[in-house]
Design a protein around this motif. Structure first.
Motif, mmCIF file in Angstrom:
data_model
loop_
_atom_site.group_PDB
_atom_site.id
_atom_site.type_symbol
_atom_site.label_atom_id
_atom_site.label_comp_id
_atom_site.label_asym_id
_atom_site.label_seq_id
_atom_site.Cartn_x
_atom_site.Cartn_y
_atom_site.Cartn_z
ATOM 1 N N SER A 1 1.882 5.149 10.008
ATOM 2 C CA SER A 1 1.277 3.818 9.933
ATOM 3 C C SER A 1 2.295 2.729 10.255
ATOM 4 O O SER A 1 1.961 1.730 10.885
ATOM 5 C CB SER A 1 0.655 3.594 8.561
ATOM 6 O OG SER A 1 1.650 3.435 7.580
ATOM 7 N N SER B 1 0.823 13.467 3.378
ATOM 8 C CA SER B 1 0.642 12.073 2.997
ATOM 9 C C SER B 1 1.815 11.206 3.469
ATOM 10 O O SER B 1 1.618 10.117 4.012
ATOM 11 C CB SER B 1 0.490 11.970 1.475
ATOM 12 O OG SER B 1 0.279 10.639 1.092
ATOM 13 N N LEU C 1 1.356 4.264 -2.819
ATOM 14 C CA LEU C 1 1.312 5.694 -2.512
ATOM 15 C C LEU C 1 2.589 6.390 -2.976
ATOM 16 O O LEU C 1 2.543 7.489 -3.544
ATOM 17 C CB LEU C 1 1.125 5.916 -1.006
ATOM 18 C CG LEU C 1 -0.230 5.551 -0.412
ATOM 19 C CD1 LEU C 1 -0.195 5.715 1.110
ATOM 20 C CD2 LEU C 1 -1.345 6.377 -1.002
ATOM 21 N N TYR D 1 0.842 -1.199 0.000
ATOM 22 C CA TYR D 1 0.000 0.000 0.000
ATOM 23 C C TYR D 1 0.877 1.249 0.000
ATOM 24 O O TYR D 1 0.657 2.187 -0.764
ATOM 25 C CB TYR D 1 -0.906 -0.029 1.228
ATOM 26 C CG TYR D 1 -2.081 0.921 1.192
ATOM 27 C CD1 TYR D 1 -1.918 2.282 0.963
ATOM 28 C CD2 TYR D 1 -3.372 0.473 1.414
ATOM 29 C CE1 TYR D 1 -2.982 3.153 0.950
ATOM 30 C CE2 TYR D 1 -4.448 1.330 1.395
ATOM 31 C CZ TYR D 1 -4.240 2.665 1.168
ATOM 32 O OH TYR D 1 -5.306 3.530 1.154
ATOM 33 N N ALA D 2 1.899 1.250 0.875
ATOM 34 C CA ALA D 2 2.809 2.399 0.941
ATOM 35 C C ALA D 2 3.596 2.551 -0.361
ATOM 36 O O ALA D 2 3.868 3.673 -0.799
ATOM 37 C CB ALA D 2 3.758 2.248 2.128
ATOM 38 N N ALA E 1 1.816 8.102 6.248
ATOM 39 C CA ALA E 1 2.326 6.772 5.889
ATOM 40 C C ALA E 1 3.420 6.323 6.857
ATOM 41 O O ALA E 1 3.462 5.152 7.254
ATOM 42 C CB ALA E 1 2.851 6.783 4.455
ATOM 43 N N LEU F 1 -2.983 4.891 6.709
ATOM 44 C CA LEU F 1 -2.741 4.740 5.271
ATOM 45 C C LEU F 1 -3.931 5.235 4.451
ATOM 46 O O LEU F 1 -3.755 5.850 3.399
ATOM 47 C CB LEU F 1 -2.420 3.289 4.927
ATOM 48 C CG LEU F 1 -0.987 2.851 5.195
ATOM 49 C CD1 LEU F 1 -0.805 1.382 4.859
ATOM 50 C CD2 LEU F 1 0.009 3.686 4.425
ATOM 51 N N ALA G 1 -3.621 8.848 4.436
ATOM 52 C CA ALA G 1 -2.560 9.301 3.538
ATOM 53 C C ALA G 1 -3.022 9.325 2.087
ATOM 54 O O ALA G 1 -2.461 10.050 1.260
ATOM 55 C CB ALA G 1 -1.335 8.406 3.681
ATOM 56 N N THR G 2 -4.043 8.553 1.780
ATOM 57 C CA THR G 2 -4.553 8.513 0.408
ATOM 58 C C THR G 2 -5.250 9.820 0.040
ATOM 59 O O THR G 2 -5.165 10.262 -1.110
ATOM 60 C CB THR G 2 -5.527 7.327 0.257
ATOM 61 O OG1 THR G 2 -4.849 6.138 0.670
ATOM 62 C CG2 THR G 2 -5.979 7.158 -1.175
#
Length: 136
Positions: A105, A98, A64, A60-61, A102, A119, A122-123
């Motif tokens: 997290s 953002s 991003l 996921y990170a 992250a 997260l 952060a999106t």
């Protein structure tokens, strides 16, 4: 005792300097009663996070981060072509928000839900960055 040994901070001094957590120890919570520290570096005695959990958080990170690189490339091209004065600071502000979420997290990876909420949070700023970069 040598001068280097006397000047080296002890573990308790490190906890006082870094109230969000130390590398060697887990400090006692300060000022929050019985609540635990939300953001801290994992202590040696902490259980390892699950492999699937760490992998999904990392993917996921990564997504991003790749979107942020895309925004950066688009912003670079736009700035070379001439952009308004507000363009770069606004993109930078939302990008840093953002990134901060992250990072938070991963510092809260031992919590059950908090890393996922961070997260997801952060999106939002990154989506605003993408929209600004794409529509400008």
């Amino acid at each position: 005792m040598t001068t280097a040994e006397r000047s080296r901070p002890t573990q308790t001094e490190a906890a006082e300097i870094m109230p969000f957590g130390g590398w060697e120890i887990t400090p006692a919570p300060t000022g929050f009663g019985d609540n635990e520290t939300l953001f801290r570096f994992p202590a040696p005695d902490d259980p390892a996070p699950g492999t699937a959990r760490l992998l999904i958080l990392s993917l996921y990170a990564t997504a991003l981060g790749l979107a942020g690189i895309g925004v950066g490339v688009r912003a670079f091209v736009t700035v070379l072509g001439g952009a308004d004065f507000w363009y770069v600071p606004v993109l930078t502000l939302f990008g840093l928000i953002s990134v901060g979420l992250a990072v938070g997290s991963f510092l809260s990876i031992h919590r059950p839900v908090l890393p996922w909420l961070l997260l997801l949070g952060a999106t939002g700023p990154l989506a605003i960055d993408v929209l600004i970069a794409a529509l400008y």
